[in-house]
Write an enzyme that holds these catalytic residues in place. Structure first.
Site, PDB file in Angstrom:
ATOM      1  CG  LEU B  70      -2.012  -1.085   1.233  1.00  0.00           C
ATOM      2  CD1 LEU B  70      -2.873  -0.951   2.491  1.00  0.00           C
ATOM      3  CD2 LEU B  70      -2.909  -1.074  -0.002  1.00  0.00           C
ATOM      4  CB  CYS B 127      -4.461  -4.799   1.082  1.00  0.00           C
ATOM      5  SG  CYS B 127      -2.709  -4.838   0.649  1.00  0.00           S
ATOM      6  CB  THR B 191      -4.139 -10.356  -4.990  1.00  0.00           C
ATOM      7  OG1 THR B 191      -3.926  -9.687  -3.749  1.00  0.00           O
ATOM      8  CG2 THR B 191      -3.931  -9.386  -6.128  1.00  0.00           C
ATOM      9  N   GLY B 246      -7.703 -10.954 -13.608  1.00  0.00           N
ATOM     10  CA  GLY B 246      -7.125 -11.587 -14.798  1.00  0.00           C
ATOM     11  C   GLY B 246      -7.705 -11.170 -16.127  1.00  0.00           C
TER      12      GLY B 246
HETATM   13  C1  LIG Z   1       0.907  -4.346  -8.319  1.00  0.00           C
HETATM   14  C2  LIG Z   1      -0.491  -4.389  -7.800  1.00  0.00           C
HETATM   15  C3  LIG Z   1      -0.912  -3.429  -6.866  1.00  0.00           C
HETATM   16  C4  LIG Z   1      -2.210  -3.445  -6.356  1.00  0.00           C
HETATM   17  N1  LIG Z   1      -2.589  -2.485  -5.458  1.00  0.00           N
HETATM   18  C5  LIG Z   1      -3.866  -2.468  -4.978  1.00  0.00           C
HETATM   19  C6  LIG Z   1      -4.292  -1.450  -4.080  1.00  0.00           C
HETATM   20  O1  LIG Z   1      -3.550  -0.534  -3.730  1.00  0.00           O
HETATM   21  N2  LIG Z   1      -5.568  -1.515  -3.614  1.00  0.00           N
HETATM   22  C7  LIG Z   1      -6.453  -2.491  -3.991  1.00  0.00           C
HETATM   23  O2  LIG Z   1      -7.589  -2.493  -3.556  1.00  0.00           O
HETATM   24  N3  LIG Z   1      -6.058  -3.450  -4.863  1.00  0.00           N
HETATM   25  C8  LIG Z   1      -4.807  -3.475  -5.365  1.00  0.00           C
HETATM   26  N4  LIG Z   1      -4.414  -4.463  -6.264  1.00  0.00           N
HETATM   27  C9  LIG Z   1      -5.382  -5.512  -6.658  1.00  0.00           C
HETATM   28  C10 LIG Z   1      -6.036  -5.212  -8.004  1.00  0.00           C
HETATM   29  O3  LIG Z   1      -6.790  -4.027  -7.955  1.00  0.00           O
HETATM   30  C11 LIG Z   1      -6.946  -6.385  -8.438  1.00  0.00           C
HETATM   31  O4  LIG Z   1      -7.956  -6.567  -7.482  1.00  0.00           O
HETATM   32  C12 LIG Z   1      -6.198  -7.704  -8.596  1.00  0.00           C
HETATM   33  O5  LIG Z   1      -4.907  -7.491  -9.097  1.00  0.00           O
HETATM   34  C13 LIG Z   1      -6.924  -8.687  -9.515  1.00  0.00           C
HETATM   35  O6  LIG Z   1      -7.096  -8.173 -10.823  1.00  0.00           O
HETATM   36  P1  LIG Z   1      -6.057  -8.449 -12.043  1.00  0.00           P
HETATM   37  O7  LIG Z   1      -5.818  -9.925 -12.090  1.00  0.00           O
HETATM   38  O8  LIG Z   1      -6.751  -7.924 -13.248  1.00  0.00           O
HETATM   39  O9  LIG Z   1      -4.816  -7.713 -11.726  1.00  0.00           O
HETATM   40  C14 LIG Z   1      -3.122  -4.455  -6.779  1.00  0.00           C
HETATM   41  C15 LIG Z   1      -2.710  -5.402  -7.737  1.00  0.00           C
HETATM   42  C16 LIG Z   1      -1.418  -5.384  -8.247  1.00  0.00           C
HETATM   43  C17 LIG Z   1      -1.011  -6.414  -9.256  1.00  0.00           C
END
Ligand SMILES: Cc1cc2nc3c(=O)[nH]c(=O)nc-3n(C[C@H](O)[C@H](O)[C@H](O)COP(=O)(O)O)c2cc1C
Ligand SMILES: Cc1cc2nc3c(=O)[nH]c(=O)nc-3n(C[C@H](O)[C@H](O)[C@H](O)COP(=O)(O)OP(=O)(O)OC[C@H]3O[C@@H](n4cnc5c(N)ncnc54)[C@H](O)[C@@H]3O)c2cc1C
Ligand code: FES
Lengths: 320, 307
Positions: B70, B127, B191, B246
């Protein structure tokens, strides 16, 4: 602080592969051609800047040609782009040509070896802040550790063309002779300063080689060569000197210390694992000192760097 | 292409996800951010956060782990430096809020609730990469309800999205708790907690030991979870879902809509193709034309076959 001087014109570009060959025991050389808008964007590429290369849809080489140590790694799919520097950039008519020197160390770099002349590569760039040449510098001491060569070689070219009043001297280090990323090997390695290394000699740059195992040049860390040169040239005005370095973080730390002890300006090009290269993910943190304070902050290697003023960096964060 | 999301009209149902699109200016070199339906900022906390030591990321097959921790500029600098730019954007902007105590979440939301340019907030109680707060709120239904209720009070007329973690036994339980607390919408998924080990050193690759898995690898699980929450909780409650996990292509996005999402967000894929989200807007449009569908809203929850 290194200045920010680049135009912010970065983008996702296509480049045509002109050639892609094994250039030494441990590395490959790819020549790329940019045309149209990309040619303009990369004509202003500064040494130390980098690109993000997409290898996710490239083929893997035939199993026989995959080094044993990489067989497991080769099976991994590649998702993220990978950061690379250029070792040379030249404008040719309407096009811009760029050379990429790369080591085969994992799934992405392994896939890069399957690109052939005529193929098109997708890359994002130019990214980050490159090396700067402050006014009043007369001598540039270029320190290379292994695959830290490309941006330094690119800088040597810039100095020889745009800063003719600055004499450049290269100190090139590697673990062993085989891991020196030099395209043309000198007939004989010279532990002393000479024009024996063609990569630099063609630019009129004298150089000195060091290997950890003594298989070429000086036996020992390249930083000993730098320290010795500074010792032998103590009478030079320190304001006229500048050190530029790229290589493993431990080497950069040693270089930074040598420069700091003598109060000589020093710029280092740092490396971090990067998921994006464009400031979206915050993965590439570098711990930096805050001026006139004991506090530190994290800066981003991809946006605030990868070139940093050595005084600023708190080294040793990433030893992995 | 417009859809209604928690009472807001959006130009289209495609968002960029929190933490993967900076504060929008970083993406502006690569795409027209105004072509997005919605935009969610990196998590903002009351005080600035340095984040974790590096390595903060590692790639895995079809995915990546991150343990950024964060890292963010904090509320005051966000208001001074980032908000003016964001305020000029056309998409609905949601500020993602994180904290270590309920009071911290409430303080951030209270301070921003009067900002006209904001559509609302996304509550990050999921998170996995911080020692205190974050996921520890998100796995306990009683706490999910309590924090949602407290934040909702501070929200005034703004939309409150609660972002759920998939790292629970039954995500419908936490979804229900969020709705009971007053959530206007749910987003899922954040995640999955995961680990990669360096076999040479026998250490975890990430300095934080564990990280959150994202990217194409998680997509089928995310689609399943969206469908589960839609069927078991959200449809009946009339609460929209922002589906993510994803997504790389329009086809991926459409799967989420069919599963029950009203809108979708693009995360990790923006790292590889920075204009991925706007490309998806185009692909979604083509699909709707091909299928003679007036709005992507018609796709939501249209999964055929036995429930
Ligand atoms: C590098 C990185 C930083 C992230 N930072 C945050 C964050 O600050 N707050 C949050 O709610 N989710 C955060 N996420 C989660 C994403 O918003 C998302 O929920 C998650 O990556 C799944 O989607 P995706 O597979 O399309 O990346 C982060 C994900 C990644 C990869
Ligand atoms: C700004 C910048 C410029 C670069 N320029 C060049 C260049 O000109 N030529 C070149 O050959 N390489 C360069 N690199 C390094 C290059 O990005 C990596 O070698 C490449 O990402 C490897 O990808 P891979 O999939 O082949 O191997 P991976 O499997 O990703 O990595 C191989 C091994 O190296 C480790 N590793 C990967 N990245 C890092 C890192 N950043 N720090 C520490 N360990 C790491 C992995 O854990 C693994 O053990 C540069 C890196 C940066 C940040
Ligand atoms: S690599 Fe993503 S912010 Fe630097």
């Amino acid at each position: 602080m290194t200045q920010k001087h680049e135009s912010r014109k970065k983008g996702c570009h296509a480049a045509t592969v002109l050639s892609n060959v094994r250039a030494g025991e441990c590395f490959w050389k790819m020549r790329l051609r940019f045309s149209g808008e990309a040619a303009g964007a990369f004509a202003r590429f500064r040494p130390g800047q980098f690109i993000e290369f997409d290898t996710s849809d490239l083929a893997i080489p035939a199993t026989e040609s995959i080094p044993n140590a990489l067989r497991d790694g080769a099976r991994r799919s590649v998702l993220l782009r990978r950061p690379f520097s250029f070792s040379d950039v030249a404008v040719q008519g309407d096009a811009t040509l760029a050379d990429l020197l790369y080591c085969v160390v994992g799934p992405a770099s392994l896939r890069m070896t399957t690109l052939r002349a005529g193929d098109v590569a997708s890359l994002i760039g130019p990214l980050g802040n490159g090396f700067t040449v402050p006014a009043g510098k007369r001598t540039a001491l270029l320190v290379v550790g292994g695959m830290g060569l490309p941006p330094i070689r690119c800088l040597a070219r810039l100095l020889s063309t745009e800063h003719k009043d600055v004499e450049a001297i290269a100190f090139i280090g590697a673990r062993t002779v085989a891991s020196l990323p030099l395209e043309e090997r000198p007939a004989a390695f010279d532990g002393g300063l000479s024009l024996s290394v063609p990569t630099f000699a063609t630019l009129g740059v004298h150089s000195m080689v060091a290997t950890d195992d003594g298989s070429a040049g000086h036996r020992g860390p390249v930083t000993e060569c730098l320290a010795r040169w500074l010792q032998e040239n103590v009478d030079r005005d320190r304001e006229s000197l500048i050190v530029y370095a790229c290589g493993p973080e431990r080497m950069l730390e040693a270089v930074a210390q040598i420069a700091a002890e003598r109060d000589i300006d020093c710029q280092v090009s740092m490396e971090r694992r990067m998921a994006c290269g464009i400031g979206l993910c915050q993965s590439c943190a570098i711990e930096c000192r805050v001026e006139d304070s004991t506090e530190t902050v994290y800066k981003l290697c991809c946006q605030d760097g990868p070139v940093f003023d050595a005084r600023e960096v708190v080294f040793g964060a990433e030893t992995a | 292409m417009s859809v209604e999301f928690a009472g807001r009209k959006l130009a289209n149902p495609v968002f960029t996800a929190s933490g993967t699109c900076g504060y929008a200016d970083e993406l502006a070199d690569f795409m027209d951010v105004n072509a997005l339906g919605g935009f969610i900022t990196k998590s903002i906390t009351l005080k600035p956060r340095r984040g974790n030591p590096t390595p903060r990321i590692v790639e895995t097959d079809a995915g990546m782990l991150n343990a950024i921790g964060l890292a963010n500029v904090g509320l005051e600098r966000f208001i001074a430096e980032k908000l003016p730019l964001i305020a000029k954007m056309e998409p609905a902007v949601f500020v993602n809020v994180a904290g270590t105590t309920i009071e911290e979440y409430v303080a951030v939301v209270e301070r921003l609730a009067g900002e006209k340019a904001l559509a609302g907030f996304e509550l990050n109680i999921s998170c996995p990469n911080v020692k205190k707060g974050g996921i520890s709120f998100g796995i306990d239904p009683a706490q999910v309800e309590e924090i949602t209720r407290a934040v909702k009070k501070a929200c005034r007329s703004k939309v409150l999205i609660v972002k759920l973690t998939p790292t629970v036994t039954d995500i419908s339980v936490t979804a229900r708790a969020a709705i009971a607390g007053g959530a206007d919408a749910l987003s899922l998924i954040n995640t999955f907690t995961a680990m990669v080990i360096d076999i040479e050193t026998r250490r975890p690759v990430l300095a934080n030991r564990t990280g959150g898995l994202s990217g194409p690898a998680v997509r089928p699980i995310a689609v399943y979870l969206v469908n589960k929450v839609y069927r078991e909780v959200a449809r009946e409650a009339g609460i929209p879902i922002l589906g993510l996990g994803g997504i790389r292509t329009a086809s991926d996005a459409i799967e989420f809509l069919i599963a029950g999402a009203t809108a979708v967000a693009v995360g990790t894929a923006s790292f590889i193709e920075p204009d991925c989200a706007t490309q998806i807007v185009g692909g979604l449009h083509d699909y709707c034309v091909r299928k003679r569908i007036a709005s992507p809203a018609e796709l939501t929850g249209t999964l055929a076959g036995p429930a």
